[in-house]
Design a protein around this motif. Structure first.
Motif, mmCIF file in Angstrom:
data_model
loop_
_atom_site.group_PDB
_atom_site.id
_atom_site.type_symbol
_atom_site.label_atom_id
_atom_site.label_comp_id
_atom_site.label_asym_id
_atom_site.label_seq_id
_atom_site.Cartn_x
_atom_site.Cartn_y
_atom_site.Cartn_z
ATOM 1 N N SER A 2 0.835 -1.197 0.000
ATOM 2 C CA SER A 2 0.000 0.000 0.000
ATOM 3 C C SER A 2 0.871 1.249 0.000
ATOM 4 O O SER A 2 2.021 1.217 0.423
ATOM 5 C CB SER A 2 -0.923 0.001 1.215
ATOM 6 N N VAL A 3 0.302 2.344 -0.489
ATOM 7 C CA VAL A 3 1.029 3.607 -0.555
ATOM 8 C C VAL A 3 0.154 4.696 0.049
ATOM 9 O O VAL A 3 -1.013 4.828 -0.288
ATOM 10 C CB VAL A 3 1.382 3.961 -2.019
ATOM 11 N N THR A 4 0.729 5.472 0.968
ATOM 12 C CA THR A 4 0.034 6.578 1.602
ATOM 13 C C THR A 4 0.902 7.821 1.439
ATOM 14 O O THR A 4 2.120 7.746 1.562
ATOM 15 C CB THR A 4 -0.151 6.308 3.118
ATOM 16 N N THR A 5 0.282 8.971 1.155
ATOM 17 C CA THR A 5 1.029 10.222 1.036
ATOM 18 C C THR A 5 0.888 11.011 2.327
ATOM 19 O O THR A 5 -0.204 11.137 2.870
ATOM 20 C CB THR A 5 0.499 11.063 -0.142
ATOM 21 N N ILE A 6 2.015 11.521 2.836
ATOM 22 C CA ILE A 6 1.992 12.377 4.020
ATOM 23 C C ILE A 6 2.698 13.681 3.680
ATOM 24 O O ILE A 6 3.534 13.733 2.785
ATOM 25 C CB ILE A 6 2.653 11.704 5.246
ATOM 26 N N ILE A 18 5.829 9.867 0.180
ATOM 27 C CA ILE A 18 4.999 8.694 -0.049
ATOM 28 C C ILE A 18 5.463 7.615 0.912
ATOM 29 O O ILE A 18 6.650 7.280 0.956
ATOM 30 C CB ILE A 18 5.129 8.201 -1.503
ATOM 31 N N GLU A 19 4.526 7.120 1.700
ATOM 32 C CA GLU A 19 4.838 6.048 2.640
ATOM 33 C C GLU A 19 4.569 4.719 1.943
ATOM 34 O O GLU A 19 3.459 4.453 1.497
ATOM 35 C CB GLU A 19 3.968 6.189 3.883
ATOM 36 N N VAL A 20 5.596 3.924 1.808
ATOM 37 C CA VAL A 20 5.492 2.646 1.115
ATOM 38 C C VAL A 20 5.632 1.534 2.145
ATOM 39 O O VAL A 20 6.607 1.494 2.894
ATOM 40 C CB VAL A 20 6.600 2.515 0.040
ATOM 41 N N SER A 21 4.645 0.650 2.185
ATOM 42 C CA SER A 21 4.687 -0.425 3.177
ATOM 43 C C SER A 21 5.672 -1.508 2.745
ATOM 44 O O SER A 21 6.055 -1.602 1.578
ATOM 45 C CB SER A 21 3.294 -1.028 3.374
ATOM 46 N N LEU A 44 11.192 -4.964 0.263
ATOM 47 C CA LEU A 44 11.327 -3.963 1.313
ATOM 48 C C LEU A 44 10.985 -4.655 2.622
ATOM 49 O O LEU A 44 9.865 -5.137 2.793
ATOM 50 C CB LEU A 44 10.373 -2.797 1.073
ATOM 51 N N ASN A 45 11.930 -4.731 3.538
ATOM 52 C CA ASN A 45 11.717 -5.419 4.809
ATOM 53 C C ASN A 45 10.913 -4.603 5.806
ATOM 54 O O ASN A 45 10.347 -5.147 6.748
ATOM 55 C CB ASN A 45 13.055 -5.811 5.439
ATOM 56 N N LYS A 46 10.908 -3.276 5.630
ATOM 57 C CA LYS A 46 10.106 -2.414 6.497
ATOM 58 C C LYS A 46 9.635 -1.244 5.659
ATOM 59 O O LYS A 46 10.164 -0.976 4.579
ATOM 60 C CB LYS A 46 10.896 -1.935 7.712
ATOM 61 N N ASP A 107 14.479 6.041 7.915
ATOM 62 C CA ASP A 107 13.033 6.201 7.820
ATOM 63 C C ASP A 107 12.556 6.943 6.582
ATOM 64 O O ASP A 107 11.544 6.613 6.009
ATOM 65 C CB ASP A 107 12.498 6.927 9.047
ATOM 66 N N ILE A 108 13.250 7.996 6.183
ATOM 67 C CA ILE A 108 12.826 8.793 5.035
ATOM 68 C C ILE A 108 13.944 8.829 4.020
ATOM 69 O O ILE A 108 15.084 9.138 4.347
ATOM 70 C CB ILE A 108 12.422 10.223 5.452
ATOM 71 N N PHE A 109 13.636 8.511 2.775
ATOM 72 C CA PHE A 109 14.620 8.469 1.716
ATOM 73 C C PHE A 109 14.371 9.616 0.755
ATOM 74 O O PHE A 109 13.238 9.993 0.518
ATOM 75 C CB PHE A 109 14.501 7.159 0.927
#
Length: 110
Positions: A2-6, A18-21, A44-46, A107-109
């Motif tokens: 799932s992808v969520t935008t913050i 974009i938060e990528v699970s 992606l492990n996390k 956490d953020i790339f």
């Protein structure tokens, strides 16, 4: 996956991440440039957060106070930065935003 935008406010400007699970996806091409070959599975492990757009010259200038780009256009992606410059940028961005930001593997790339 799932992808969520913050949205994170940085120096008075909102930037979307974009938060990528965690999960897996395929990337690459069987018909592209040599650096795109071959199609391969990425895991992606996390979860991670990725800046929605490339770092612009304006964002880099706002955070660092300098614009090393040869082709100056504040709306264009930053250019002419080393890996070390990117790490310093991430450190300053972390300090300003209150979020842990790293250009490599946190956490953020960017």
């Amino acid at each position: 996956m799932s992808v969520t935008t913050i949205n994170i406010d940085i120096a008075g400007c909102g930037y979307n991440f974009i938060e990528v699970s965690a999960g897996e996806f395929f990337m690459g091409s069987d018909h592209g440039l040599p650096l795109e070959l071959p199609v391969h599975k990425v895991m992606l492990n996390k979860f991670l957060k990725v800046l929605e757009t490339p770092v612009t010259q304006k964002m880099y200038l706002d955070i660092t106070g300098v614009n090393p780009s040869q082709c100056v256009n504040l709306d264009a992606p930053i250019e002419n930065v080393t890996w070390f410059d990117a790490q310093k940028f991430c450190e300053k961005l972390s300090s300003i935003s209150g979020k842990r930001i790293n250009g490599v593997k946190h956490d953020i790339f960017l």
